[in-house]
Design an enzyme around this catalytic site. Structure first.
Site, PDB file in Angstrom:
ATOM      1  N   ASP A 149      32.579  48.224  53.379  1.00  0.00           N
ATOM      2  CA  ASP A 149      33.315  49.461  53.117  1.00  0.00           C
ATOM      3  C   ASP A 149      32.314  50.605  53.054  1.00  0.00           C
ATOM      4  O   ASP A 149      31.289  50.508  52.361  1.00  0.00           O
ATOM      5  CB  ASP A 149      34.068  49.371  51.783  1.00  0.00           C
ATOM      6  CG  ASP A 149      35.234  48.399  51.844  1.00  0.00           C
ATOM      7  OD1 ASP A 149      35.604  47.996  52.962  1.00  0.00           O
ATOM      8  OD2 ASP A 149      35.762  48.037  50.772  1.00  0.00           O
ATOM      9  N   ALA A 173      41.032  43.911  45.036  1.00  0.00           N
ATOM     10  CA  ALA A 173      40.560  42.512  45.083  1.00  0.00           C
ATOM     11  C   ALA A 173      41.001  41.638  43.913  1.00  0.00           C
ATOM     12  O   ALA A 173      40.471  40.550  43.732  1.00  0.00           O
ATOM     13  CB  ALA A 173      39.038  42.456  45.234  1.00  0.00           C
ATOM     14  N   ALA A 174      42.010  42.088  43.142  1.00  0.00           N
ATOM     15  CA  ALA A 174      42.558  41.211  42.088  1.00  0.00           C
ATOM     16  C   ALA A 174      43.091  39.936  42.726  1.00  0.00           C
ATOM     17  O   ALA A 174      42.859  38.823  42.245  1.00  0.00           O
ATOM     18  CB  ALA A 174      43.683  41.919  41.345  1.00  0.00           C
ATOM     19  N   GLY A 175      43.799  40.099  43.836  1.00  0.00           N
ATOM     20  CA  GLY A 175      44.383  38.951  44.523  1.00  0.00           C
ATOM     21  C   GLY A 175      43.311  38.018  45.082  1.00  0.00           C
ATOM     22  O   GLY A 175      43.518  36.800  45.148  1.00  0.00           O
ATOM     23  N   ASP A 176      42.179  38.575  45.493  1.00  0.00           N
ATOM     24  CA  ASP A 176      41.098  37.729  46.027  1.00  0.00           C
ATOM     25  C   ASP A 176      40.443  36.929  44.897  1.00  0.00           C
ATOM     26  O   ASP A 176      40.098  35.757  45.070  1.00  0.00           O
ATOM     27  CB  ASP A 176      40.048  38.590  46.747  1.00  0.00           C
ATOM     28  CG  ASP A 176      40.651  39.350  47.921  1.00  0.00           C
ATOM     29  OD1 ASP A 176      41.736  38.947  48.388  1.00  0.00           O
ATOM     30  OD2 ASP A 176      40.049  40.337  48.364  1.00  0.00           O
TER      31      ASP A 176
HETATM   32  P1  ADP Z   1      46.895  41.434  45.564  1.00  0.00           P
HETATM   33  O1  ADP Z   1      45.572  42.034  45.135  1.00  0.00           O
HETATM   34  O2  ADP Z   1      46.730  40.315  46.555  1.00  0.00           O
HETATM   35  O3  ADP Z   1      47.911  42.463  45.968  1.00  0.00           O
HETATM   36  P2  ADP Z   1      48.014  41.242  42.867  1.00  0.00           P
HETATM   37  O4  ADP Z   1      47.818  42.711  42.715  1.00  0.00           O
HETATM   38  O5  ADP Z   1      49.383  40.719  42.667  1.00  0.00           O
HETATM   39  O6  ADP Z   1      47.469  40.685  44.256  1.00  0.00           O
HETATM   40  O7  ADP Z   1      47.016  40.565  41.797  1.00  0.00           O
HETATM   41  C1  ADP Z   1      46.767  39.184  41.776  1.00  0.00           C
HETATM   42  C2  ADP Z   1      46.815  38.663  40.361  1.00  0.00           C
HETATM   43  O8  ADP Z   1      45.816  39.321  39.557  1.00  0.00           O
HETATM   44  C3  ADP Z   1      48.128  38.919  39.648  1.00  0.00           C
HETATM   45  O9  ADP Z   1      49.078  37.921  39.936  1.00  0.00           O
HETATM   46  C4  ADP Z   1      47.711  38.932  38.176  1.00  0.00           C
HETATM   47  O10 ADP Z   1      47.603  37.620  37.686  1.00  0.00           O
HETATM   48  C5  ADP Z   1      46.315  39.559  38.251  1.00  0.00           C
HETATM   49  N1  ADP Z   1      46.463  41.022  38.028  1.00  0.00           N
HETATM   50  C6  ADP Z   1      46.611  41.995  38.963  1.00  0.00           C
HETATM   51  N2  ADP Z   1      46.774  43.204  38.397  1.00  0.00           N
HETATM   52  C7  ADP Z   1      46.711  42.993  37.056  1.00  0.00           C
HETATM   53  C8  ADP Z   1      46.799  43.847  35.883  1.00  0.00           C
HETATM   54  N3  ADP Z   1      46.985  45.174  35.996  1.00  0.00           N
HETATM   55  N4  ADP Z   1      46.678  43.265  34.666  1.00  0.00           N
HETATM   56  C9  ADP Z   1      46.470  41.928  34.519  1.00  0.00           C
HETATM   57  N5  ADP Z   1      46.408  41.078  35.584  1.00  0.00           N
HETATM   58  C10 ADP Z   1      46.509  41.597  36.828  1.00  0.00           C
END
Ligand code: ADP
Length: 311
Positions: free
Chosen positions: A19, A255-258
């Site tokens: 990036d 990258a939460a999902g990753d």
């Molecule tokens: P992606 O990044 O693939 O779109 P998500 O945003 O759904 O995926 O995030 C993946 C996982 O990370 C969620 O299912 C949850 O468990 C955790 N997560 C994401 N955002 C938060 C948040 N604001 N607070 C706590 N956990 C979170």
């Protein structure tokens, strides 16, 4: 979660990206030049992010993919090596540049992004062969949609014939050829991707549950639908349920999902039960949103276990 005697082996076949981020008070109009604030680079790509997430949680990780013959290629590989990831399966493309995302970010966090897939889009037979040899003795193959899907599908078929669990993160949402979901043991769509794949509008836990069951009907072994701060719904033929998100102060959801996917793969490879593995993933996802960035935000095993012990 109890750690297995020997570290599980995870093969990641997927995108490796850099990036390139420039900040400015506001985004430029077409033809306009705006004086910027900062410029920085950050390694990304869903494949590389999954690799780092799994490695930090204790897996032995083999990365397979393609970078360009430019300054970004070696730098991205150094970053992966620094996390102990085996990058012998990453080749250097003689023609195409490394995958990059050029990101303009303004003061209100609005952005313009141009993603150039570059060398990632040129993955082919070389990567399929590298993945197939890396699968020898592996527990899990992790795939996403950032390299040509036919290469991922062929690797998934090879994995299946070798008894290796196939985990596909269907990101970013794209149509999949009919029948391809039958090669997938674990599918981890987010809300948008689950809606796209099932044509059911996923907006809450109830609709996510319907989508997870629909994905199982479409041939997936285990469907895990991620719902950001709402948590996760999962379903297989034998079992279904949901896990709420850990409550944390979110600063950057990139990258939460990753983080979730890498952690889920590690837990499943270690033989954790389904609910426990999903909880491990939600703890990793929650920790990732408490820090800025993608790979630099990936938590360690100790941090994930400490958060899980709080609940
Ligand atoms: P992606 O990044 O693939 O779109 P998500 O945003 O759904 O995926 O995030 C993946 C996982 O990370 C969620 O299912 C949850 O468990 C955790 N997560 C994401 N955002 C938060 C948040 N604001 N607070 C706590 N956990 C979170």
């Amino acid at each position: 979660m109890a750690k297995r005697e020997s570290a599980p082996t995870i093969v990641v076949l997927g995108g490796i990206n850099m990036d390139l981020i420039a900040t400015a008070p506001r985004l430029p109009m077409p033809g306009e030049t705006v004086r910027g604030g900062e410029f920085y680079t950050a390694p990304g790509g869903k494949g590389a992010n999954h690799a780092v997430a799994a490695a930090r949680l204790g897996a032995s990780v083999r990365m397979v993919g393609r970078v360009g013959k430019d300054t970004f290629g070696p730098s991205m590989l150094d970053d992966l090596r620094a996390d102990g990831i085996d990058v012998t399966g990453v080749s250097e493309d003689p023609v195409n540049a490394s995958g990059v995302a050029v990101i303009l970010l303004d003061d209100s966090r609005q952005n313009h992004i141009v993603a150039v897939y570059g060398a990632n889009a040129a993955c082919g037979d070389t990567e399929l062969q590298a993945a197939t040899s890396a699968l020898d003795g592996a527990d899990v193959l992790m795939l996403q949609l950032e390299i040509p899907f036919e290469v991922s599908l062929a690797a998934a078929r090879a994995a299946k014939s070798m008894g290796v669990t196939v985990v596909l993160d269907p990101a970013s949402a794209a149509p999949l050829p009919p029948g391809s979901l039958e090669t997938v043991d674990v599918l981890t769509p987010n809300q948008t991707e689950a809606t796209f794949l099932t044509k059911l509008e996923v907006r809450d836990l109830a609709s996510a549950r319907d989508a997870a069951h629909a994905l199982v009907e479409m041939g997936v072994g285990l469907a895990v639908v991620k719902l950001g701060s709402e948590g996760v719904c999962y379903a297989s033929r034998e079992e279904s349920g949901d896990v709420s998100a850990f409550r944390v102060e979110a600063v950057d959801t990139v990258a939460a999902g990753d983080a979730f996917g890498g952690a889920l793969a590690v837990a499943l490879a270690e033989g954790a039960g389904l609910k426990e593995a999903v909880r491990f993933g939600t703890a990793a996802g929650a920790l990732a949103v408490t820090r800025p960035g993608a790979q630099e935000a990936m938590p360690s095993r100790r941090e994930v276990e400490a958060l899980m012990a709080r609940r």
